[in-house]
Design a protein around this motif. Structure first.
Motif, short mmCIF file in Angstrom:
data_model
loop_
_atom_site.label_atom_id
_atom_site.label_comp_id
_atom_site.label_asym_id
_atom_site.label_seq_id
_atom_site.Cartn_x
_atom_site.Cartn_y
_atom_site.Cartn_z
N HIS A 32 23.96 13.90 42.34
CA HIS A 32 24.51 13.27 41.13
C HIS A 32 25.15 14.31 40.21
O HIS A 32 26.17 14.03 39.57
CB HIS A 32 23.40 12.51 40.40
N PHE A 33 24.56 15.50 40.17
CA PHE A 33 25.06 16.56 39.29
C PHE A 33 25.89 17.60 40.05
O PHE A 33 25.97 18.76 39.62
CB PHE A 33 23.89 17.25 38.57
N VAL A 82 24.99 21.45 38.59
CA VAL A 82 23.75 22.14 38.94
C VAL A 82 23.99 22.93 40.22
O VAL A 82 24.22 22.36 41.28
CB VAL A 82 22.59 21.13 39.15
N GLU A 83 23.97 24.24 40.09
CA GLU A 83 24.25 25.11 41.23
C GLU A 83 22.99 25.56 41.95
O GLU A 83 23.05 25.99 43.09
CB GLU A 83 25.07 26.31 40.77
N GLY A 84 21.85 25.46 41.31
CA GLY A 84 20.60 25.91 41.91
C GLY A 84 19.75 24.76 42.42
O GLY A 84 20.21 23.63 42.59
N GLU A 85 18.50 25.08 42.65
CA GLU A 85 17.52 24.13 43.17
C GLU A 85 17.17 23.06 42.13
O GLU A 85 17.16 23.32 40.94
CB GLU A 85 16.26 24.92 43.54
N VAL A 86 16.86 21.87 42.62
CA VAL A 86 16.31 20.81 41.78
C VAL A 86 14.91 20.51 42.30
O VAL A 86 14.74 20.23 43.48
CB VAL A 86 17.18 19.53 41.82
N ALA A 87 13.93 20.59 41.42
CA ALA A 87 12.54 20.28 41.79
C ALA A 87 12.14 18.99 41.09
O ALA A 87 12.51 18.75 39.94
CB ALA A 87 11.62 21.42 41.37
N ARG A 88 11.37 18.15 41.80
CA ARG A 88 10.88 16.89 41.22
C ARG A 88 9.37 16.95 41.10
O ARG A 88 8.67 17.34 42.02
CB ARG A 88 11.27 15.72 42.12
N TYR A 89 8.89 16.53 39.92
CA TYR A 89 7.45 16.46 39.66
C TYR A 89 7.10 15.03 39.29
O TYR A 89 7.78 14.42 38.47
CB TYR A 89 7.07 17.42 38.52
N PHE A 105 12.48 16.25 36.48
CA PHE A 105 13.36 17.04 37.33
C PHE A 105 13.70 18.34 36.62
O PHE A 105 14.14 18.32 35.47
CB PHE A 105 14.64 16.26 37.64
N VAL A 106 13.49 19.45 37.30
CA VAL A 106 13.86 20.76 36.77
C VAL A 106 15.05 21.24 37.58
O VAL A 106 14.96 21.42 38.80
CB VAL A 106 12.69 21.76 36.85
N CYS A 107 16.17 21.43 36.90
CA CYS A 107 17.43 21.81 37.53
C CYS A 107 17.74 23.26 37.17
O CYS A 107 17.98 23.57 36.00
CB CYS A 107 18.56 20.90 37.05
N MET A 156 22.39 11.48 33.45
CA MET A 156 21.46 10.93 34.44
C MET A 156 21.42 9.41 34.37
O MET A 156 21.24 8.73 35.38
CB MET A 156 20.07 11.52 34.23
N MET A 157 21.59 8.86 33.18
CA MET A 157 21.51 7.41 32.99
C MET A 157 22.62 6.67 33.74
O MET A 157 22.54 5.46 33.93
CB MET A 157 21.55 7.06 31.51
N ARG A 158 23.65 7.37 34.20
CA ARG A 158 24.73 6.74 34.97
C ARG A 158 24.43 6.68 36.46
O ARG A 158 25.16 6.04 37.21
CB ARG A 158 26.04 7.49 34.72
N LEU A 159 23.36 7.35 36.90
CA LEU A 159 22.99 7.32 38.32
C LEU A 159 22.64 5.89 38.71
O LEU A 159 22.00 5.17 37.95
CB LEU A 159 21.79 8.24 38.55
#
Length: 114
Positions: free
Chosen positions: A48-49, A53-60, A70-72, A97-100
């Motif tokens: 979506h980003f 967002v060029e790095g890792e995305v982590a979900r908790y 989400f930590v981007c 994010m609300m447009r996802l």
């Protein structure tokens, strides 16, 4: 099944620190939270980003408050003071994010509208 924007079924809260953004997504009930668990993956958020967002995305997962965090990483072109972006703050990521879009069962949507 209907395709809805996250803004129709969730709330977000976001912020930034250095070159990272965190986005909390809050479900209104356990059924919608379960959809988030199934369909709102770190990979989906990264997609979506794309380009931002060029790095890792982590979900908790935060089941006690029906939320995902989400930590981007590498999301602000170096951070607030280093970036040339006009909208470089994490708040903008929450709004974006609300447009996802997600697919949601019609019966769950009907229940939310009651």
């Amino acid at each position: 099944m209907a395709i809805v924007k996250l803004k129709d079924i969730a709330q977000t809260r976001s912020g930034d620190k250095g070159n990272m953004v965190n986005i909390g997504v809050f479900a209104p009930n356990p059924a919608i939270y379960q959809i988030f668990i199934e369909k709102l993956s770190a990979a989906r958020v990264k997609e979506h980003f794309i380009g931002l967002v060029e790095g890792e995305v982590a979900r908790y997962e935060l089941p006690n408050i029906l939320a995902l965090n989400f930590v981007c990483k590498e999301a602000l072109e170096g951070g607030g003071s280093a970036s040339l972006r006009l909208d470089n703050l994490g708040k903008c990521f929450g709004a974006n994010m609300m447009r996802l879009e997600l697919e949601v069962d019609d019966s769950l949507l009907a229940e939310l509208r009651k």
